[in-house]
Motif scaffolding. Structure first.
Motif, PDB file in Angstrom:
ATOM      1  N   PRO A  75      50.695 112.831  38.614  1.00  0.00           N
ATOM      2  CA  PRO A  75      50.952 113.203  40.010  1.00  0.00           C
ATOM      3  C   PRO A  75      49.663 113.431  40.809  1.00  0.00           C
ATOM      4  N   LEU A  76      48.553 113.502  40.139  1.00  0.00           N
ATOM      5  CA  LEU A  76      47.255 113.747  40.798  1.00  0.00           C
ATOM      6  C   LEU A  76      46.236 112.774  40.216  1.00  0.00           C
ATOM      7  N   THR A  77      45.431 112.195  41.087  1.00  0.00           N
ATOM      8  CA  THR A  77      44.405 111.271  40.628  1.00  0.00           C
ATOM      9  C   THR A  77      43.059 111.989  40.590  1.00  0.00           C
ATOM     10  N   PRO A  78      42.426 112.029  39.445  1.00  0.00           N
ATOM     11  CA  PRO A  78      41.155 112.760  39.371  1.00  0.00           C
ATOM     12  C   PRO A  78      40.050 112.085  40.173  1.00  0.00           C
ATOM     13  N   ARG A  79      39.292 112.894  40.883  1.00  0.00           N
ATOM     14  CA  ARG A  79      38.074 112.459  41.556  1.00  0.00           C
ATOM     15  C   ARG A  79      36.929 113.166  40.832  1.00  0.00           C
ATOM     16  N   LEU A  80      35.976 112.423  40.323  1.00  0.00           N
ATOM     17  CA  LEU A  80      34.888 113.021  39.537  1.00  0.00           C
ATOM     18  C   LEU A  80      33.851 113.596  40.494  1.00  0.00           C
ATOM     19  N   ALA A  81      34.078 114.840  40.890  1.00  0.00           N
ATOM     20  CA  ALA A  81      33.279 115.429  41.967  1.00  0.00           C
ATOM     21  C   ALA A  81      31.877 115.824  41.522  1.00  0.00           C
ATOM     22  N   ALA A  82      31.758 116.564  40.460  1.00  0.00           N
ATOM     23  CA  ALA A  82      30.434 117.076  40.086  1.00  0.00           C
ATOM     24  C   ALA A  82      30.352 117.376  38.603  1.00  0.00           C
ATOM     25  N   ILE A  83      29.198 117.126  38.068  1.00  0.00           N
ATOM     26  CA  ILE A  83      28.916 117.450  36.679  1.00  0.00           C
ATOM     27  C   ILE A  83      27.801 118.479  36.644  1.00  0.00           C
ATOM     28  N   GLY A  84      27.908 119.443  35.728  1.00  0.00           N
ATOM     29  CA  GLY A  84      26.905 120.501  35.685  1.00  0.00           C
ATOM     30  C   GLY A  84      26.128 120.506  34.383  1.00  0.00           C
ATOM     31  N   GLY A  85      24.819 120.818  34.469  1.00  0.00           N
ATOM     32  CA  GLY A  85      23.968 120.931  33.287  1.00  0.00           C
ATOM     33  C   GLY A  85      22.708 121.685  33.662  1.00  0.00           C
ATOM     34  N   ARG A  86      21.988 122.177  32.689  1.00  0.00           N
ATOM     35  CA  ARG A  86      20.814 122.990  33.024  1.00  0.00           C
ATOM     36  C   ARG A  86      19.606 122.154  33.419  1.00  0.00           C
ATOM     37  N   ASP A  87      19.464 120.998  32.796  1.00  0.00           N
ATOM     38  CA  ASP A  87      18.286 120.160  33.062  1.00  0.00           C
ATOM     39  C   ASP A  87      18.615 119.165  34.174  1.00  0.00           C
ATOM     40  N   LYS A  88      17.833 119.211  35.245  1.00  0.00           N
ATOM     41  CA  LYS A  88      18.158 118.421  36.435  1.00  0.00           C
ATOM     42  C   LYS A  88      18.169 116.917  36.139  1.00  0.00           C
ATOM     43  N   ALA A  89      17.115 116.441  35.509  1.00  0.00           N
ATOM     44  CA  ALA A  89      17.012 114.997  35.272  1.00  0.00           C
ATOM     45  C   ALA A  89      18.129 114.510  34.361  1.00  0.00           C
ATOM     46  N   ARG A  90      18.356 115.255  33.297  1.00  0.00           N
ATOM     47  CA  ARG A  90      19.374 114.815  32.359  1.00  0.00           C
ATOM     48  C   ARG A  90      20.771 114.883  32.967  1.00  0.00           C
ATOM     49  N   GLY A 131      53.245 119.606  38.580  1.00  0.00           N
ATOM     50  CA  GLY A 131      54.617 120.083  38.492  1.00  0.00           C
ATOM     51  C   GLY A 131      54.738 121.589  38.606  1.00  0.00           C
ATOM     52  N   GLY A 132      53.612 122.269  38.796  1.00  0.00           N
ATOM     53  CA  GLY A 132      53.659 123.719  38.936  1.00  0.00           C
ATOM     54  C   GLY A 132      54.082 124.441  37.680  1.00  0.00           C
ATOM     55  N   ALA A 133      53.711 123.903  36.543  1.00  0.00           N
ATOM     56  CA  ALA A 133      54.096 124.523  35.279  1.00  0.00           C
ATOM     57  C   ALA A 133      52.850 124.877  34.479  1.00  0.00           C
ATOM     58  N   ASP A 134      53.017 125.811  33.560  1.00  0.00           N
ATOM     59  CA  ASP A 134      51.890 126.142  32.676  1.00  0.00           C
ATOM     60  C   ASP A 134      51.815 125.114  31.569  1.00  0.00           C
ATOM     61  N   PRO A 135      50.645 124.551  31.347  1.00  0.00           N
ATOM     62  CA  PRO A 135      50.499 123.549  30.289  1.00  0.00           C
ATOM     63  C   PRO A 135      50.418 124.215  28.917  1.00  0.00           C
ATOM     64  N   GLU A 136      50.609 123.404  27.925  1.00  0.00           N
ATOM     65  CA  GLU A 136      50.393 123.856  26.537  1.00  0.00           C
ATOM     66  C   GLU A 136      49.323 122.992  25.909  1.00  0.00           C
TER      67      GLU A 136
END
Lengths: 378, 378, 378, 378
Positions: free
Chosen positions: B33-48, B340-345
């Motif tokens: 029901p939702l299409t993922p958009r890969l908005a941001a990735i996080g890490g400590r090292d900027k270049a990597r 669907g507004g439900a809790d996943p398992e």
């Protein structure tokens, strides 16, 4: 034909049938220094014992095991009875100067096993030999496993994983048998199946169990017995953790409730140079892993080559052997030891060692699974 | 195209690569029901982190996970970092109203897991969803196993046999990693591998572990680290016995020293009507036994039919899927739950339940293997 | 990001879905010199083609393959249609200077395949590359098999045993499809499945089939088609004997009636130094035998190590890959060849070679199985 | 003890050892109407024959097979010699009124087999019984396979896949033996191994081979023989396609060059309701597939249950039997037929049927693999 040796066997049920076959056949395939003569078979019921004598090829039938032990034509006593009778028969036979082959477990208690071991050691000084029938040591694949460990091909052992899984009690309607009565069987899956995997694990690794933590369970506490029902007084399953003298960790499981596993006596050993895996349901195979770069993988060795243990006596490569062959191998080894004046392996001391592990399992299980050392471990 | 959901992922190592693939691919195969958009990735090292963003297809790279969590274009935070950071990130994300997918083990301590579970329950009341990433539940064969147990085809479960065997530490010269440091990893094989089999065993049987008896071991206590050597402060292997709420017995083993076993996450369940066996090294197969008279036998179900769990989205029968598909399934299930507004398992409560078992294992191992109940078990 | 290459794909059914995934994913895992841009997808039905474009991520949808081929943003044409259209599309694409990836079998007739091969050779002189999609060469285990043969570890090859077994036609009520019509599919199991095993056998052994003796059969000659029934005009199964240029003997079987075998593409090679066995239903494994005395045995190599072909791009040891990965590998190899200015393998000449074997099979089958040489074999 | 029957056996090599064991043991496990008495063993070399008599338990040794056949204490002649002597001995024995068990292949030529069959039919009218020793019919798993086909559980058979793979000639330095000389052995892999799989395929499917297309090959044409070298005058390998009277297709391969395959007599049958697969290297197992929706899969039946063919005579479930047991079963069946006054199966007519298939294979191979019908097929 080599010199004969008179064999007297006590018991004529499942084990009696297999042992009879071994005594009848061993010299047909192995060059043994003594040829067995099937002198007498012993059992309590006269008619049934005589039937067994005819069917299995024994010259005489005795209803009193003491009479059998004392017969002049019996040089070797083979004990195939339930565990509660092992000690008495073995002690009498050794005292009478008869060699003794005793089915496993050696006894129902550590005290009995200790007495038997002491008697066996004393008898050995008189040239009288004794062996405990851990027949799984005589599976060619298991013997090959031991050889590979002994040659260092597995390296330092880190893990042992041993299970013995059967399923004949899965059905709660399965009837009562002597194997489910503590007074006769000593214990349940633990002594019947657990004894085999403890011995096999110690044999293959060349290392001893030094302590255990255990849980036992009786899933079905009453079973049909004739017209009524009888209480099950032994364990249905036993699971335990172990440490070995080498520093390896072990897990063990013996059960009669693993539906679909008919006789899955399995052993896996992981070392730092190689690994081994065996399953009695495929008893002609040994699975072996060595570290070999990009072509490493568990290989399925079909243990049917002439240079594999015991196999040279049988058929060409790829032709399997079966369950009863392990008893024929056992008979060959025992006759060779007797003829050569040497103590066979496994001796009663090995049986005692297993008995002590079983006792520690029961003690730990009764004591919140607390870690329990093995009495008498070197 | 369905409505989009912005995903922010913290961590870009092994788990980051797999999760990225799932977010990129899930809507190509599943009707979510939702299409993922890969908005941001996080890490400590900027270049990597920027390299990872380019390689894996993320729109932005953040070096501060707090900044990532607070981005307006991030609706869902996916936590792929070592266990010591899970609690802090998850609590912040939930507080910020972001859905959270958290890698396993849920946390490094029971206390952290309890706090996370409480926060997740509170967030759920605001419509914010959270899931712990026990991806092995999403192996079609494992999901089929659970279905068969739930349908009663296995009957009453007597035995569970679970191992997770790897071998990458067998070589004493293998170098130090964060996974061998207690402060980062929490525990060793226990948390990394043991967590999976505890969850899988509970999932498949629908029953909970109520107590354990355990042994843990560190075989190699120091490893090469740069120019020097560093102490290994976690377990190399953990073995434990268990009882389940259903009365079943369980044996568990997690190790990184089982030479030749590359990723052998194995589970066997024996009931009184049927048995199941699974091995992740053959992840497209489920071995099943039903009692059927003379044609009974363990059957190898190739779990690649359209009516098997998850499989309809993929290829025709007999065409295998791989490891990363389990993460795609996980993403599909999570998106479906959110939409669907439900809790996943499995929710954080399931992660907490596993955490309590791991804690009991460590407690028992430190206490002569004494039987240790699971705190908080219902 | 490397330079882009525009891809246009004709066809959007099963093969279209897999190829789309490969073009979307290849640069996320492999260091390819060109990054695919999914420019346009082609199909006859406008609505369905547009749906496929959206679902699989293509920028445009074309209902005329000629228009697709001529698009300026298309540098590479990927042909995923039934075999009767391959030649026409490929010839047009090559003439237009577009690189061509063509599904197997290369064509429905030897004449078409010859024309395509001539055109491909001419195009190659202009720097235009073409490849036929024998994706099973890209299974890591199959590529490893070829490597081992090439390194001489198998020795002189004596026997090849190749089967491709499916079962989706076992049920006489299974409906008609284009795959059962000669005019579209060219042949039945022979071209669909047999083509794969002929190519794989030649690829792995590095030797060519020089002659065959064959039998083909159509077990069910009419099948449900809409409200009526339609005649099946292709073979249901083809079995053939072969000789290789190396002197080896081969047996081949392709069928859709092997109940329970879902996608069993199996290949075994026996040499005088070693043997190899592969089964696509366990596609991450290669079974290998070397002569090594008492520890010889077929070893199961889990082909998931970083130094195995293609595997370094994926997951750690013991983590499986699936069917679609073979297409991703194919895309990586094709892009690498294009970027490096080299002709990829297998080229159209390889496809022609297979086509000639298939034609000889049909000729022999029509001629009392008489031995039939392969036209054009070197 | 039941009435005795005197057995005379000609030949004392490999087959002699196995047959001796069967005659010694059969009445210990099966309720047979006649108890074998090992009257005399025959061989050309006096010393070796006497050694064999002692080792295997025969009362007398004869160096002239005619003398053995004529002995009054011999009621049954067991022929374990190379194929060139079968006809002469069998004809003499039948003429003398002795029951005959003859090793396979029945003869080295169709003409001899026809004469033997005619003599057997004539003798049967006098109450003299004859059987050909296709012992693989007596593997419990093979007998179970036949039972399942006969019960219709496999449905209409579409495909038969039969191979018999050995590897003892892979090494070009392996020495000459009588098995490689046409005048003694008749043919090579074809008669030795191919005969078994042709019979087994016909037995299990209940259908006859009606025609074949074949290729045979001799890879190594000279082998070490004493100080010199001798020409190999038989085939090393034979591969052939077949059709069955039921309409099924078959592929067959017999070879001694499949490195790593020690005794892989394999048979697979695919019907429209089920499939069966057997491998003699795992002779206690039968792999069976039935169509059962989402839980369909090949099941591994451990053929060790009391209700499986022959198994009730042996051990509990999960305890394997071996190669020689098939001969014990053969002896039991033969004695039962003799005692019951019935013709045993397989009779000489079955041996003739196989011989005709072998002859057609050689004819086709010599004739550009042209399709060759089986002479005399009903």
């Amino acid at each position: 034909m080599t010199k004969e040796i008179g064999v007297g066997m006590v018991g004529h049920a499942f084990m009696g049938a297999v042992h009879s076959h071994a005594w009848r056949s061993v010299h047909r395939f192995f060059d043994v220094p003594l040829t067995p003569r099937l002198a007498a078979i012993g059992g309590r019921d006269k008619a049934r014992t005589e039937d067994a004598a005819a069917k299995y090829g024994w010259a005489a039938a005795e209803t009193d095991w003491r009479a059998l032990v004392e017969r002049d034509d019996v040089d070797l006593v083979d004990i195939c009875t339930p565990g509660d009778t092992h000690a008495e028969i073995a002690l009498a036979a050794l005292a009478a100067g008869k060699h003794v082959l005793c089915e496993k477990p050696l006894a129902n208690t550590v005290a009995e096993a200790e007495a038997m071991t002491a008697a066996a050691e004393e008898a050995a000084r008189r040239g009288v030999r004794s062996m405990v029938a851990f027949n799984y040591r005589r599976v060619p694949a298991v013997a090959l496993a031991r050889r590979l460990v002994a040659e260092g091909r597995v390296g330092e052992v880190r893990h042992v994983r041993a299970v013995y899984l059967q399923d004949w009690l899965s059905d709660p309607a399965a009837p009562m048998t002597w194997r489910l009565r503590r007074e006769q069987a000593g214990s349940g899956a633990l002594g019947d199946l657990g004894a085999h995997i403890v011995d096999a694990a110690q044999f293959v690794t060349g290392s001893e169990v030094t302590g255990v933590s255990a849980v036992t369970e009786t899933f079905v506490r009453e079973r049909p017995d004739g017209d009524g029902r009888a209480p099950v007084t032994v364990d249905d399953a036993a699971i335990f953790l172990a440490r070995f003298s080498s520093g390896a960790l072990g897990t063990f499981e013996a059960t009669r409730y693993a539906l679909g596993r008919k006789n899955a006596m399995r052993l896996e050993v992981n070392g730092d140079r190689g690994s081994l895996a065996f399953d009695f349901e495929s008893m002609n195979e040994l699975s072996v892993y060595f570290e070999e770069g990009g072509t490493s993988g568990f290989r399925r060795i079909l243990v049917t080559e002439a240079d594999h243990p015991y196999v040279g006596a049988w058929w060409p490569p790829g032709h399997l052997i079966g369950y009863e062959h392990t008893f024929t191998h056992e008979a060959a080894d025992f006759l060779t030891a007797i003829g050569g004046g040497a103590d066979p392996e496994p001796g009663f001391a090995d049986g005692l060692r297993v008995q002590r592990v079983l006792a520690a399992v029961e003690e730990s299980a009764a004591n919140r699974s607390e870690w329990t050392g093995i009495g008498g471990t070197a």
